[in-house]
Design a protein around this motif. Structure first.
Motif, PDB file in Angstrom:
ATOM      1  N   VAL A  23      -3.003   1.919  -6.867  1.00 21.48           N
ATOM      2  CA  VAL A  23      -3.265   3.119  -6.057  1.00 21.48           C
ATOM      3  C   VAL A  23      -4.259   4.027  -6.773  1.00 21.48           C
ATOM      4  O   VAL A  23      -5.087   4.699  -6.139  1.00 21.48           O
ATOM      5  CB  VAL A  23      -1.945   3.865  -5.759  1.00 21.48           C
ATOM      6  N   ARG A  24      -4.208   4.028  -8.103  1.00 23.16           N
ATOM      7  CA  ARG A  24      -5.150   4.837  -8.893  1.00 23.16           C
ATOM      8  C   ARG A  24      -6.477   4.122  -9.121  1.00 23.16           C
ATOM      9  O   ARG A  24      -7.535   4.736  -9.026  1.00 23.16           O
ATOM     10  CB  ARG A  24      -4.521   5.187 -10.245  1.00 23.16           C
ATOM     11  N   THR A  25      -6.409   2.819  -9.416  1.00 27.21           N
ATOM     12  CA  THR A  25      -7.626   2.091  -9.769  1.00 27.21           C
ATOM     13  C   THR A  25      -8.408   1.589  -8.562  1.00 27.21           C
ATOM     14  O   THR A  25      -9.631   1.488  -8.601  1.00 27.21           O
ATOM     15  CB  THR A  25      -7.297   0.893 -10.674  1.00 27.21           C
ATOM     16  N   HIS A  26      -7.702   1.255  -7.481  1.00 26.95           N
ATOM     17  CA  HIS A  26      -8.336   0.727  -6.268  1.00 26.95           C
ATOM     18  C   HIS A  26      -7.718   1.404  -5.035  1.00 26.95           C
ATOM     19  O   HIS A  26      -7.051   0.750  -4.224  1.00 26.95           O
ATOM     20  CB  HIS A  26      -8.148  -0.786  -6.164  1.00 26.95           C
TER      21      HIS A  26
ATOM     22  N   SER B  49       5.494  -4.704  -8.113  1.00 30.48           N
ATOM     23  CA  SER B  49       5.567  -3.301  -7.692  1.00 30.48           C
ATOM     24  C   SER B  49       4.872  -2.363  -8.682  1.00 30.48           C
ATOM     25  O   SER B  49       4.228  -1.384  -8.274  1.00 30.48           O
ATOM     26  CB  SER B  49       7.022  -2.878  -7.508  1.00 30.48           C
ATOM     27  N   ALA B  50       4.998  -2.637  -9.976  1.00 32.34           N
ATOM     28  CA  ALA B  50       4.350  -1.777 -10.974  1.00 32.34           C
ATOM     29  C   ALA B  50       2.834  -1.869 -10.847  1.00 32.34           C
ATOM     30  O   ALA B  50       2.122  -0.859 -10.961  1.00 32.34           O
ATOM     31  CB  ALA B  50       4.795  -2.183 -12.378  1.00 32.34           C
ATOM     32  N   LYS B  51       2.328  -3.076 -10.588  1.00 32.46           N
ATOM     33  CA  LYS B  51       0.881  -3.255 -10.427  1.00 32.46           C
ATOM     34  C   LYS B  51       0.392  -2.595  -9.139  1.00 32.46           C
ATOM     35  O   LYS B  51      -0.736  -2.093  -9.083  1.00 32.46           O
ATOM     36  CB  LYS B  51       0.535  -4.740 -10.438  1.00 32.46           C
TER      37      LYS B  51
ATOM     38  N   PHE C 298       0.836  -1.195   0.000  1.00 35.25           N
ATOM     39  CA  PHE C 298       0.000   0.000   0.000  1.00 35.25           C
ATOM     40  C   PHE C 298       0.881   1.259   0.000  1.00 35.25           C
ATOM     41  O   PHE C 298       1.145   1.841   1.055  1.00 35.25           O
ATOM     42  CB  PHE C 298      -0.937  -0.009   1.216  1.00 35.25           C
ATOM     43  N   PRO C 299       1.345   1.673  -1.183  1.00 32.94           N
ATOM     44  CA  PRO C 299       2.220   2.850  -1.276  1.00 32.94           C
ATOM     45  C   PRO C 299       1.608   4.110  -0.674  1.00 32.94           C
ATOM     46  O   PRO C 299       2.334   5.011  -0.232  1.00 32.94           O
ATOM     47  CB  PRO C 299       2.429   3.014  -2.785  1.00 32.94           C
TER      48      PRO C 299
ATOM     49  N   THR D  25      -7.944  12.440   5.999  1.00 33.11           N
ATOM     50  CA  THR D  25      -7.674  12.579   4.571  1.00 33.11           C
ATOM     51  C   THR D  25      -8.407  11.461   3.838  1.00 33.11           C
ATOM     52  O   THR D  25      -9.111  10.654   4.454  1.00 33.11           O
ATOM     53  CB  THR D  25      -6.166  12.482   4.265  1.00 33.11           C
ATOM     54  N   ASN D  26      -8.196  11.399   2.523  1.00 33.04           N
ATOM     55  CA  ASN D  26      -8.778  10.303   1.754  1.00 33.04           C
ATOM     56  C   ASN D  26      -8.106   8.967   2.060  1.00 33.04           C
ATOM     57  O   ASN D  26      -8.653   7.910   1.729  1.00 33.04           O
ATOM     58  CB  ASN D  26      -8.669  10.581   0.246  1.00 33.04           C
ATOM     59  N   THR D  27      -6.948   9.013   2.699  1.00 31.76           N
ATOM     60  CA  THR D  27      -6.185   7.795   2.952  1.00 31.76           C
ATOM     61  C   THR D  27      -6.364   7.268   4.371  1.00 31.76           C
ATOM     62  O   THR D  27      -6.322   6.061   4.597  1.00 31.76           O
ATOM     63  CB  THR D  27      -4.687   8.036   2.675  1.00 31.76           C
TER      64      THR D  27
END
Length: 302
Positions: free
Chosen positions: A107-110, A100-102, A57-58, A145-147
């Motif tokens: 982070v953007r899609t889910h 890592s790329a996925k 979870f970056p 925040t949103n996170t």
């Protein structure tokens, strides 16, 4: 305690919603139990089983500055919000990614949000403090925040929250005694989860007559079709059984142990309370046959 695996306090199952001035009521979020440990600029995320999942979870890097206390252990539910509600499958998807790329793309899609509902430690341990005292501490140290955000709760009356959870297709509510202490690794009656019953249209894949009449029901998923998701034993009338067996004899495929498998031509509506991580529906009740419904349309509602 800090940066060590901890067993969180476990919620017991409550039968039905109630009003009680000695309790607060929170939404029941549908995700993973996550314990966040922070000290200075270091933050680690532990699952309820003690696995470290920080790297998955970056967005947790943003959480560090949102926790105002230098040191903290927070009890949270990790969720992914879609259409205003938490979707268990979305967060589980995040937890399964190892590339890592996925992870970065997810982070953007889910996007993940960590909904905090308790604080176990800051500059000292808070386990023996009353719940409402810990709630005050939690709200003081989190910049929402949103996170990351502290969960909302109401005191005494659960009616409005329960109605909201049903209207928004939430999993249910959690009742917590105001003066409850936090006991690690213990299931407690001071915390009760009261889940909403839901209905879903399923296809009938088979049936049993012993030890009692039951239907084997299934659903289609994005990657799997005709997956069995539950055994339905309750809610049938005598006429329901008789009518079904007359049809089932004509479309029976095979018998496997105690189950008669049939061609997936029939559908029914069932009520259920919750499901397992593997999409097995629990506490199922038959609500009626759907003779006009196409089994191809019986999908899990993501």
């Amino acid at each position: 305690m800090l940066f060590s695996p901890l067993k969180p306090m476990i919620v017991s199952i409550g039968k039905e919603a109630f009003d009680d001035d000695g309790f607060i009521f929170e939404p029941k979020w549908d995700g993973w139990r996550i314990l966040l440990h922070k000290q200075g600029t270091r933050l680690e995320a532990f699952t309820r089983n003690g696995h470290v999942v920080t790297s998955k979870f970056p967005e947790l890097k943003e959480v560090i500055s949102s926790i105002k206390a230098d040191t903290a252990i927070l009890d949270c539910e990790g969720v992914c919000i879609r259409d205003g509600r938490s979707v268990f499958d979305d967060f589980s998807f995040r937890g399964r990614i190892s590339d890592s790329a996925k992870m970065k793309a997810a982070v953007r899609t889910h996007p993940a949000t960590f909904v905090a509902f308790d604080v176990l430690f800051t500059s000292s341990e808070h386990l023996k403090e009353p719940l409402l005292t810990r709630k005050d501490r939690l709200n003081e140290i989190i910049r929402s925040t949103n996170t990351i955000t502290p969960t909302a709760f109401i005191e005494g009356r659960r009616k409005d929250l329960s109605s909201w959870s049903i209207e928004n297709d939430m999993e249910g509510i959690v009742a917590k005694r105001k003066d409850s202490k936090y006991v690690l690794g213990t299931e407690t009656k001071d915390w009760l989860k009261i889940k909403n019953f839901k209905t879903i249209d399923t296809m009938i894949l088979g049936y049993r007559t012993e030890p009692q009449f039951a239907l084997v029901v299934g659903l289609h998923f994005k990657t799997v079709r005709y997956k069995p998701v539950g055994i339905v034993e309750f809610g049938f009338g005598v006429d329901d059984k008789r009518a079904f067996l007359e049809i089932a004899k004509q479309i029976q495929i095979k018998m496997d142990k105690e189950t008669y498998w049939i061609e997936p031509r029939l559908c029914c509506r069932i009520q259920y309370q919750d499901r397992t991580d593997h999409h097995q529906l629990r506490m199922t009740i038959f609500k009626g046959f759907l003779f006009d419904k196409d089994p191809e349309s019986c999908y899990w509602t993501y």
